[in-house]
Design an enzyme around this catalytic site. Structure first.
Site, PDB file in Angstrom:
ATOM      1  N   LYS A  77     -11.894   5.111   5.480  1.00 46.57           N
ATOM      2  CA  LYS A  77     -11.518   5.044   6.540  1.00 46.57           C
ATOM      3  C   LYS A  77     -10.994   6.118   7.254  1.00 46.57           C
ATOM      4  O   LYS A  77     -11.140   6.642   8.339  1.00 46.57           O
ATOM      5  CB  LYS A  77     -10.463   3.961   6.567  1.00 46.57           C
ATOM      6  CG  LYS A  77      -9.871   3.592   8.140  1.00 46.57           C
ATOM      7  CD  LYS A  77      -8.868   2.145   7.725  1.00 46.57           C
ATOM      8  CE  LYS A  77      -7.692   2.717   7.107  1.00 46.57           C
ATOM      9  NZ  LYS A  77      -7.691   2.035   5.681  1.00 46.57           N
ATOM     10  N   THR A  79     -11.797   9.132   6.286  1.00 48.93           N
ATOM     11  CA  THR A  79     -12.999  10.125   6.688  1.00 48.93           C
ATOM     12  C   THR A  79     -13.865   9.761   8.165  1.00 48.93           C
ATOM     13  O   THR A  79     -13.854  10.634   8.832  1.00 48.93           O
ATOM     14  CB  THR A  79     -13.971   9.781   5.582  1.00 48.93           C
ATOM     15  OG1 THR A  79     -13.571  10.277   4.468  1.00 48.93           O
ATOM     16  CG2 THR A  79     -15.389  10.759   5.820  1.00 48.93           C
ATOM     17  N   ARG A 100      -1.470   9.083   9.098  1.00 50.41           N
ATOM     18  CA  ARG A 100      -0.454   9.151   8.175  1.00 50.41           C
ATOM     19  C   ARG A 100      -0.201  10.234   7.162  1.00 50.41           C
ATOM     20  O   ARG A 100      -1.460  10.853   6.661  1.00 50.41           O
ATOM     21  CB  ARG A 100      -0.393   7.837   7.245  1.00 50.41           C
ATOM     22  CG  ARG A 100      -0.102   6.579   8.074  1.00 50.41           C
ATOM     23  CD  ARG A 100      -0.296   5.225   7.067  1.00 50.41           C
ATOM     24  NE  ARG A 100      -1.679   5.180   6.789  1.00 50.41           N
ATOM     25  CZ  ARG A 100      -2.058   4.398   5.637  1.00 50.41           C
ATOM     26  NH1 ARG A 100      -1.069   3.808   4.913  1.00 50.41           N
ATOM     27  NH2 ARG A 100      -3.358   4.513   5.258  1.00 50.41           N
ATOM     28  N   LYS A 111      -5.680   6.337  -6.176  1.00 52.64           N
ATOM     29  CA  LYS A 111      -6.353   6.259  -4.842  1.00 52.64           C
ATOM     30  C   LYS A 111      -6.785   7.890  -4.551  1.00 52.64           C
ATOM     31  O   LYS A 111      -7.802   7.961  -3.895  1.00 52.64           O
ATOM     32  CB  LYS A 111      -5.449   5.833  -3.887  1.00 52.64           C
ATOM     33  CG  LYS A 111      -6.031   5.994  -2.349  1.00 52.64           C
ATOM     34  CD  LYS A 111      -4.977   5.340  -1.404  1.00 52.64           C
ATOM     35  CE  LYS A 111      -5.516   5.121  -0.110  1.00 52.64           C
ATOM     36  NZ  LYS A 111      -5.575   6.584   0.576  1.00 52.64           N
ATOM     37  N   ALA A 279       0.706  -0.065   3.702  1.00 57.40           N
ATOM     38  CA  ALA A 279       0.207  -1.240   4.423  1.00 57.40           C
ATOM     39  C   ALA A 279       0.483  -2.527   3.825  1.00 57.40           C
ATOM     40  O   ALA A 279       0.340  -3.514   4.435  1.00 57.40           O
ATOM     41  CB  ALA A 279      -1.028  -1.031   5.072  1.00 57.40           C
ATOM     42  N   PHE A 307      -5.288   0.146   5.044  1.00 54.10           N
ATOM     43  CA  PHE A 307      -6.117  -0.937   4.332  1.00 54.10           C
ATOM     44  C   PHE A 307      -7.111  -1.806   5.226  1.00 54.10           C
ATOM     45  O   PHE A 307      -7.261  -1.203   6.386  1.00 54.10           O
ATOM     46  CB  PHE A 307      -5.082  -1.853   3.545  1.00 54.10           C
ATOM     47  CG  PHE A 307      -4.498  -1.213   2.352  1.00 54.10           C
ATOM     48  CD1 PHE A 307      -5.220  -0.494   1.467  1.00 54.10           C
ATOM     49  CD2 PHE A 307      -3.308  -1.171   2.156  1.00 54.10           C
ATOM     50  CE1 PHE A 307      -4.649   0.394   0.314  1.00 54.10           C
ATOM     51  CE2 PHE A 307      -2.763  -0.695   0.946  1.00 54.10           C
ATOM     52  CZ  PHE A 307      -3.293   0.130   0.132  1.00 54.10           C
ATOM     53  N   PHE A 387     -22.938   6.194   2.209  1.00 57.45           N
ATOM     54  CA  PHE A 387     -22.798   6.915   1.045  1.00 57.45           C
ATOM     55  C   PHE A 387     -24.012   7.257   0.578  1.00 57.45           C
ATOM     56  O   PHE A 387     -25.206   6.901   0.817  1.00 57.45           O
ATOM     57  CB  PHE A 387     -22.115   5.999   0.030  1.00 57.45           C
ATOM     58  CG  PHE A 387     -20.647   5.923  -0.186  1.00 57.45           C
ATOM     59  CD1 PHE A 387     -19.874   6.290  -1.123  1.00 57.45           C
ATOM     60  CD2 PHE A 387     -20.168   5.388   1.186  1.00 57.45           C
ATOM     61  CE1 PHE A 387     -18.518   6.206  -0.901  1.00 57.45           C
ATOM     62  CE2 PHE A 387     -18.703   5.239   1.309  1.00 57.45           C
ATOM     63  CZ  PHE A 387     -17.796   5.754   0.221  1.00 57.45           C
ATOM     64  N   TRP A 415     -19.125  12.024   6.425  1.00 60.70           N
ATOM     65  CA  TRP A 415     -18.967  12.927   5.332  1.00 60.70           C
ATOM     66  C   TRP A 415     -19.814  13.878   5.108  1.00 60.70           C
ATOM     67  O   TRP A 415     -19.302  15.099   4.682  1.00 60.70           O
ATOM     68  CB  TRP A 415     -18.929  11.788   3.996  1.00 60.70           C
ATOM     69  CG  TRP A 415     -18.723  12.435   2.779  1.00 60.70           C
ATOM     70  CD1 TRP A 415     -17.212  12.144   2.206  1.00 60.70           C
ATOM     71  CD2 TRP A 415     -19.324  13.284   1.879  1.00 60.70           C
ATOM     72  NE1 TRP A 415     -17.143  12.952   0.928  1.00 60.70           N
ATOM     73  CE2 TRP A 415     -18.349  13.329   0.717  1.00 60.70           C
ATOM     74  CE3 TRP A 415     -20.584  13.652   1.657  1.00 60.70           C
ATOM     75  CZ2 TRP A 415     -18.876  14.316  -0.308  1.00 60.70           C
ATOM     76  CZ3 TRP A 415     -20.922  14.429   0.778  1.00 60.70           C
ATOM     77  CH2 TRP A 415     -19.865  14.651  -0.363  1.00 60.70           C
TER      78      TRP A 415
END
Length: 562
Positions: A77, A79, A100, A111, A279, A307, A387, A415
Site C-alpha cells: 500500500k 509503495t 505515517r 513487517k 490501525a 491496513f 509482483f 515497484w
C-alpha cells in the site's frame, strides 16, 4: 517481466538514487528557506509560522489509499501511495504525499519498514525507518514523563485520591517487547514508590500518538492532552491529565514533534511524513496537521491509512475526517494477486504456483472492501499492485473479474517502474474524481449510542451478523454514557488479517459475531476504543525477527533494512 532478472533490494535502490537538497524540494511547493527547519541536508520540518500562514490558503484534493486485508504475502500500500504520487507529478499535477512515520517495533520485527519499495520509495529511507527526526522518541518521553508524574503524585500523598488499582495509563516503548506487557513497579520499600501493577504499550499505541495525530495545532494539542483520562479515583470518577496539572509540561516535550517532516521520493515528489498510530489499535492515519498542510501546498495529496479498508479507511472517514473536517475525493483500493490467492485458501509457500481458482475465491475479500467504500458514497479505483511472480493468466483473470463487476481497475507496476508504472492508475483516479456524482456520507451519526455505532461498523464494514458485548463492556457502555463520552466516534481494535475478529478467517467470512471484550476511553484523542479478539497493545517479536539481518558496514551505512 523476466523472473530471471536480478532483483535489487529496496535499500540498494534507495542508495543508488540521487536526492535533491530538501530546500529545493520545498521550493517546488512554494516554501522558502525560512519556512522550514533543517535536519541535515535532506530532511526538514515545517515551522510553526509556516503552518499558521498556510491556514488561510485553499485546500487541494485528497486521495486516500487503502487495501484489502493484509497477508504475509504483502500488498504494498505504501509503495502504491508513493508511485501514484510520482505518477501524478509526471502528469504535471502539483502533488504531495502525506504518510505515517514507521515504528521501530515492526521495522525490527516482522513487517519491515514503511517507506514504500522498489522505485517507489520516500528518502532517506534509512533515516525514516530508524530515528528520523525524533518524533517517536519525543512521544515516548512524554508518555513516560506522564507515568512518572502520576506515580510521584501517589508517592507524595495522592491528593487526587487516585485508586491505584484503577490506573489506566501505561508506560511506552517503541519496540516489540512482550515481557513488558504486564509488570509490577515500586518494589523495594517506601522510598522506591508505591507498589502496583503496570505495563507497557508500544509507542504507536499510546494515546499521546493519537492525540498528536488528531490535533489541529499546538493549542489544540495541549487541550487534548489535558483531557486524557489516566486513572479513576476511589469514587470511580475519571482523573485526567489536567487534574494532575501537567499538560503544559507534556506539550513542551512535544513542541517540535508536532511539526510535520518534509522529505522526498526517488522522483523528487515532496512528502510530509508525520505521526504513526497503529490501525489495528488506534486510528491508523498520519497527522491531521501534515495532511491539511499538504492540501494547502499542493493541488493533490496522496495519503494512506493503515491496513485494510475495514480498519484504516473506516477510521480515516469516521474519526480523522470528522475531526479535521476533511474528506477524500477518491479512494484507491490496493490488491495483489498473491494476497488474494491467500484469501482464496493458498498457503504462503505455494504462492509461486499459478492458481486462478484460488485467486477467484479470494476475490470476495476485495469485493467486500469495495462495497464498504461505496457505502460511504466515495468513488474508487482498484490498483492491482503487480509482483514479479504474478503470471499473465492470473493478472488477466483478476482484470476480467473486475471488468465483469464494472469495477474501475488499473494494473500498477510502480515497484519496478516508479511513477511511470502508475500513470494508468493516476488517470483513472482523475477520471473518477471528475465523473463522480455521489456524495460522502458517514455510516453512523455521532449522536447514535456507542453500542449502535459499534454494531453499525461490525455489520456494515465487517459483514458480521451481530456484535456481542462482554459483561465488562456492557457495564462500561453505561459508565461512559454517564461520564458524557457517548458522543465520541468508535475506534475498533481488531485483527488486521480478517474482516472478522478471528485472524484465521480469511477471504470473506459469513455468519460470524464479533465479541467486544472491553472499552477504553481515549478522551484526549476524541474516540472510544472497542477491544476485540486478542489484539495486543504491545506486540511481540517473531521467532526470526528482522533485526537478526540488520547491521552496519565499515562506512556506517545500514545493512538489512527493507
Amino acid at each position: 517481466m523476466n523472473l530471471k532478472t536480478e532483483v535489487k533490494s529496496d535499500i540498494e535502490i534507495a542508495r543508488e538514487s540521487q536526492m535533491k537538497p530538501i530546500v529545493e524540494i520545498a521550493a517546488t511547493v512554494g516554501l522558502s528557506d525560512d519556512d522550514i527547519e533543517l535536519f541535515g541536508k535532506y530532511k526538514a520540518k515545517l515551522s510553526a509560522d509556516t503552518l499558521k500562514k498556510l491556514q488561510t490558503k485553499e485546500s487541494g484534493k485528497i486521495i486516500l489509499v487503502t487495501s484489502i486485508n493484509p497477508t504475509p504475502a504483502g500488498e504494498g500500500k505504501s509503495t502504491v501511495t508513493v508511485g501514484l504520487a510520482d505518477a501524478f507529478t509526471s502528469l504535471g499535477k502539483k502533488t504531495m504525499i502525506a504518510m505515517r512515520e514507521p515504528s521501530l517495533g515492526p521495522t525490527m520485527g516482522i513487517k519491515g519498514g514503511a517507506t514504500g519499495g522498489g522505485y517507489s520509495q520516500v528518502l532517506p529511507m534509512e533515516d525514516i525507518n530508524l530515528h528520523f527526526t525524533g518524533d517517536l522518541h519525543a512521544i515516548t518521553t512524554a508518555n513516560n514523563a506522564l507515568a512518572a508524574l502520576l506515580d510521584n503524585h501517589l508517592q507524595q500523598g495522592n491528593e487526587l485520591q487516585i485508586d491505584q488499582r484503577r490506573i489506566v495509563w501505561k508506560r511506552a516503548l517503541d519496540l516489540n517487547d512482550r515481557a513488558l506487557r504486564k509488570i509490577v513497579i515500586g518494589l523495594g520499600g517506601p522510598v522506591q514508590g508505591v507498589p502496583r501493577e503496570d505495563g507497557f504499550d508500544i509507542t504507536v499505541a499510546s494515546e499521546i500518538m493519537a492525540v498528536l495525530c488528531l490535533a489541529a495545532d499546538l493549542n489544540d494539542l495541549k487541550a487534548r492532552l489535558g483531557r486524557m483520562v489516566i486513572a479513576y479515583n476511589i469514587n470511580r470518577e475519571p482523573v485526567t491529565v489536567a487534574d494532575l496539572d501537567v499538560e503544559g509540561a507534556l506539550t513542551l516535550l512535544l513542541k517540535d514533534a508536532v511539526k510535520p517532516n518534509l522529505v522526498q521520493t526517488i522522483e523528487h515528489t515532496p512528502a510530509l511524513i508525520h505521526g504513526g498510530p497503529f490501525a489495528n489499535i488506534a486510528h491508523g492515519c498520519n497527522s491531521v496537521i501534515a495532511t491539511t498542510a499538504a492540501a494547502k501546498l499542493a493541488d493533490f495529496v496522496i495519503t494512506e491509512a493503515g491496513f485494510g479498508a475495514d480498519l484504516g479507511a473506516e477510521k480515516f472517514l469516521h474519526i480523522k475526517g470528522r475531526s479535521a473536517g476533511i474528506k477524500p475525493e477518491a479512494v484507491v483500493i490496493v490488491a495483489t494477486v498473491r494476497a488474494l490467492k491467500m484469501h482464496g485458501g493458498m498457503i504462503k509457500s505455494e504462492l509461486k504456483n499459478e492458481s486462478v481458482a484460488a485467486l477467484t475465491a479470494g476475490f470476495a475479500n476485495l469485493k467486500k472492501h469495495i462495497e464498504t467504500i461505496e457505502s460511504f458514497g466515495l468513488p474508487f479505483v482498484v490498483a492491482i499492485n503487480r509482483f514479479i511472480t504474478d503470471t499473465e493468466a492470473e493478472v488477466l483473470a483478476l482484470l476480467e473479474l473486475c471488468r465483469q463487476e464494472n469495477i474501475p481497475v488499473a494494473l500498477t507496476e510502480v515497484w519496478e517502474k516508479g511513477g511511470a508504472g502508475g500513470v494508468e492508475l493516476a488517470e483513472k483516479v482523475l477520471k473518477a474524481i471528475d465523473t463522480n456524482e455521489t456524495e460522502y456520507q458517514p455510516l453512523y451519526d455521532l449522536s447514535d449510542p456507542l453500542d449502535v455505532k459499534i454494531r453499525t461498523i461490525v455489520q456494515k464494514v465487517y459483514g458480521a451478523s451481530d456484535v456481542e458485548f462482554s459483561p465488562k463492556a456492557k457495564k462500561q457502555l453505561e459508565e461512559f454514557d454517564d461520564f458524557g463520552w457517548g458522543h465520541f466516534p468508535i475506534c475498533m481494535a481488531k485483527t488486521q488479517y480478517s474482516l472478522s475478529d478471528d485472524p484465521a478467517k480469511l477471504g470473506r467470512p459469513a455468519d460470524f459475531t464479533v465479541l467486544v471484550r472491553e472499552l477504553k476511553p481515549s478522551v484526549g484523542a476524541g474516540f472510544i476504543v472497542a477491544l476485540t479478539g486478542d489484539v495486543m497493545t504491545m506486540p511481540g517479536l517473531p521467532k526470526q525477527p528482522a533485526a537478526l539481518k540488520m547491521d552496519v558496514d565499515e562506512n556506517g551505512q545500514a545493512v538489512g533494512l527493507f
